[in-house]
Design a protein around this motif. Structure first.
Motif, short mmCIF file in Angstrom:
data_model
loop_
_atom_site.label_atom_id
_atom_site.label_comp_id
_atom_site.label_asym_id
_atom_site.label_seq_id
_atom_site.Cartn_x
_atom_site.Cartn_y
_atom_site.Cartn_z
N ALA B 88 0.86 -1.18 0.00
CA ALA B 88 0.00 0.00 0.00
C ALA B 88 0.90 1.24 0.00
CB ALA B 88 -0.90 0.00 1.23
N ALA B 89 0.43 2.30 -0.62
CA ALA B 89 1.23 3.53 -0.70
C ALA B 89 1.28 4.20 0.66
CB ALA B 89 0.63 4.45 -1.75
N VAL B 91 0.20 7.15 1.95
CA VAL B 91 -0.98 7.76 2.54
C VAL B 91 -2.18 6.87 2.22
CG1 VAL B 91 -2.46 9.80 2.48
CG2 VAL B 91 -0.01 10.06 2.24
N PRO B 92 -3.06 6.62 3.21
CA PRO B 92 -4.23 5.78 2.90
C PRO B 92 -5.11 6.43 1.85
CG PRO B 92 -4.48 6.83 5.05
CD PRO B 92 -3.08 7.10 4.59
N SER B 93 -5.75 5.60 1.03
CA SER B 93 -6.69 6.14 0.06
C SER B 93 -7.87 5.17 -0.03
CB SER B 93 -6.03 6.32 -1.30
OG SER B 93 -5.31 5.17 -1.65
N THR B 94 -9.05 5.71 -0.22
CA THR B 94 -10.23 4.84 -0.27
C THR B 94 -10.38 4.24 -1.67
OG1 THR B 94 -11.67 6.63 -0.96
CG2 THR B 94 -11.42 6.29 1.40
N GLU B 97 -11.54 6.78 -4.09
CA GLU B 97 -10.52 7.73 -4.57
C GLU B 97 -9.67 7.10 -5.66
OE1 GLU B 97 -9.45 10.75 -0.92
OE2 GLU B 97 -8.81 8.68 -0.68
N VAL B 98 -9.31 5.82 -5.46
CA VAL B 98 -8.50 5.15 -6.47
C VAL B 98 -9.27 5.02 -7.78
CG1 VAL B 98 -7.34 2.99 -7.05
CG2 VAL B 98 -7.12 3.93 -4.77
N ASP B 134 -13.83 2.38 2.14
CA ASP B 134 -12.81 1.67 2.91
C ASP B 134 -11.43 1.94 2.32
OD1 ASP B 134 -14.95 0.69 4.22
OD2 ASP B 134 -14.49 -1.43 3.92
N ALA B 135 -10.43 1.97 3.18
CA ALA B 135 -9.07 2.15 2.70
C ALA B 135 -8.69 0.93 1.87
CB ALA B 135 -8.12 2.32 3.87
#
Lengths: 312, 268
Positions: B88-89, B91-94, B97-98, B134-135
């Motif tokens: 995973a990168a 910073v969390p992303s939902t 968002e992706v 969700d992340a």
């Protein structure tokens, strides 16, 4: 209360507070992209190079006989920071030298160059202290205008282009396959980082600049699941620590830059400490998706596995 | 004949010192579903990454939807699903968002109006509508893969390029993936898909291209899989007419040796 109004009535403090507020909002916006691309230390590298820029500006100012000598110091820092960050981006792209090695060389070169050039310009390394550790109490009206313009630019690009900058920072290969102008967007992040370093230089100093970009984002990450909210939480934390830290120095004679950074780290420590407690209060959800697999197992064996999990 | 959707001619690709693709010709026409098969290291991924412009060929030309690779390509009509990146990168992303980042292409740098609805529809297509907020780091491997498929589908592409979309994904997710693909292909989607085994896609694939050592060694009808080829305990005992040695695999999919897929799947 009268002391507060006294503080807000002081024009020196007014300018300092506006600068701190703007820097507090902008730095974490750019920091979010840097953390996303695993370049958390880039801000430090740029900060070191900016020191050479400060000294170069000083040298040129002295050569031209400008008064005061350091009138070109900040423009010098802006130019050096932009050149340095673009250089790092080019190196990262070519992939000849690994990113951290390139950063390390920037660290040393920036400081050594700064100290060497300031000596040639007829100053001493003491003159660099204000830039290394910040000098927010000496913000002039001209400085403030520059800070407002640069912060407006940073926020406009950093928030306005968020989906595109997110795409490039999250999955560069997919961004290329979408025909996005990846090179330009990468450069935009690099230039944003450089501008942030130079505006934050007045508030916390070049040595601590990166902390203001990274620590609020680290706090944001702890409390949210989304990129957008991490950025928003980071900005709020950034503003709060900058304004509170600066205000405190109105009464206590401590370095504002150092206090702001210590405050940010303290918030991080508290949030990180409370995090497990907060997480536990959320309703427990089985993280495993409820879909059948194509393996046949004894029910007894499955139960044992679950019990083993609970004991831990 | 109409303009091919993908047209690669004499493509050579060097990665560092290695000459990975050695003169590839690949043409995919509208409405075709082409499977790209081959052992690990045969150049399948390199080929699709070159086709979508991630890698530049050292020789040869590639056209996508009639335009040579570059700014002229109508990128909004192309969807690409890369191989899943595990880490995973920072910073969390939902998931939303992706997927939303799939709506940006070419010179479109801002999200269009109604992007939330489009994102939700794309997530719905892969059965993850309820995980939108969700992340991605909290999703399982198969779910992360489906998020990447939704990111490619959200712009409603005419051609979909997938790099091992079902690698390491459990059987039910593979079936769900095949069902989604069946619907999209029925609507006229053109597909180029890298796979290790045809598996659930066998009925959909109209043509198969097999790579070996960076060259095309088969381009035509999909190779017939042996009856219950991928059933557990299946022994490969049918004769091979190629020059390659006959060997047996007990668990298909785990054998990724130099003769893994190419040797067992091609029945010239």
């Amino acid at each position: 209360m009268s002391e507060l109004s006294h503080m807000f009535g002081d024009p020196l403090m007014q300018r300092a507070l506006v600068a701190a507020l703007l820097v507090g909002v902008s730095a974490p916006v750019v920091g979010t992209y840097l953390v996303q691309r695993r370049l958390a230390l880039l801000g430090d590298g740029i900060g070191h190079v900016a020191l050479t820029g400060v000294a170069l500006g000083w040298l040129v100012g002295a050569g031209l006989g400008l008064v005061p000598n350091d009138v070109l110091a900040i423009p010098g820092a802006v130019v050096a920071a932009v050149v340095g960050s673009v250089l790092i981006e080019v190196v990262r792209r070519r992939g000849r030298t690994s990113g951290d090695l390139a950063l390390a060389i920037m660290f040393y070169g920036g400081i050594a160059g700064g100290v060497l050039i300031i000596g040639i310009a007829g100053g001493s390394s003491g003159n660099l202290m204000a830039y290394l550790f910040g000098s927010i109490s000496t913000v002039t009206s001209t400085d403030l205008v520059l800070t407002v313009v640069l912060c407006a630019l940073i926020l406009l690009v950093g928030i306005g282009l968020r989906p595109a900058l997110f795409s490039v920072s999250h999955d560069e290969e997919f961004a290329v396959s979408s025909g996005l102008p990846v090179w330009a967007l990468n450069m935009a992040v690099a230039v944003l980082a450089a501008l942030t370093v130079t505006v934050a230089m007045r508030v916390v100093g070049l040595l601590l600049v990166s902390a203001l970009m990274i620590v609020p984002v680290a706090i944001g990450q702890l409390v949210t699941h989304s990129f957008r909210r991490t950025m928003a939480v980071g900005s709020v934390i950034g503003v709060v620590v900058c304004v509170v830290g600066l205000s405190a120095t109105y009464w206590y004679p401590v370095s504002p830059g150092a206090l702001i950074v210590v405050l940010a780290i303290a918030v991080y420590a508290v949030v990180a400490g409370l995090h497990p407690l907060l997480a536990r209060r959320q309703p427990a959800r089985d993280p495993h998706p409820d879909i059948p697999d194509d393996v046949e197992v004894d029910v007894a064996a499955t139960t044992t596995g679950t019990e083993g999990e609970c004991e831990r | 004949m109409s303009t091919p959707v993908i047209d690669a001619r004499g493509v050579h690709v060097h990665l560092g010192a290695s000459h990975v693709l050695r003169g590839i010709d690949l043409r995919v026409d509208s409405g075709e579903v082409v499977a790209l098969l081959g052992a690990n290291g045969s150049g399948k991924s390199t080929l699709v990454r070159t086709v979508v412009g991630v890698l530049s060929p050292s020789q040869g030309q590639i056209s996508l939807l009639g335009s040579p690779l570059g700014n002229g390509v109508p990128w909004h009509r192309v969807g690409y699903v890369p191989q899943r990146v595990s880490a995973a990168a920072g910073v969390p992303s939902t998931a939303a968002e992706v997927v939303a980042s799939g709506l940006l292409h070419g010179r479109r740098l801002a999200l269009p109006r109604g992007w939330r609805r489009q994102v939700r529809e794309a997530l719905d297509q892969v059965g993850l509508a309820d995980r939108a907020d969700d992340a991605t780091g909290q999703l399982s491997g198969g779910q992360q893969q489906r998020v990447l498929i939704a990111r490619a589908l959200v712009r409603r592409p005419e051609v979909l390029v997938l790099d091992e979309p079902v690698a390491g994904v459990d059987r039910p997710s593979q079936e769900a993936f095949a069902a989604t693909m069946t619907r999209l292909i029925g609507d006229g989607l053109t597909v180029l898909v890298v796979v290790h085994e045809l598996g659930e896609l066998a009925g959909l694939v109209t043509r198969a291209v097999v790579l070996r050592h960076g060259r095309v060694v088969h381009d035509g009808a999909p190779p017939r899989p042996h009856p219950d080829h991928d059933a557990a305990g299946h022994q490969h005992v049918h004769p091979h007419t190629s020059e390659l040695p006959v060997h047996s695999e007990t668990e298909f999919g785990l054998t990724d040796g130099p003769f893994g897929v190419g040797a067992t799947e091609v029945h010239p």
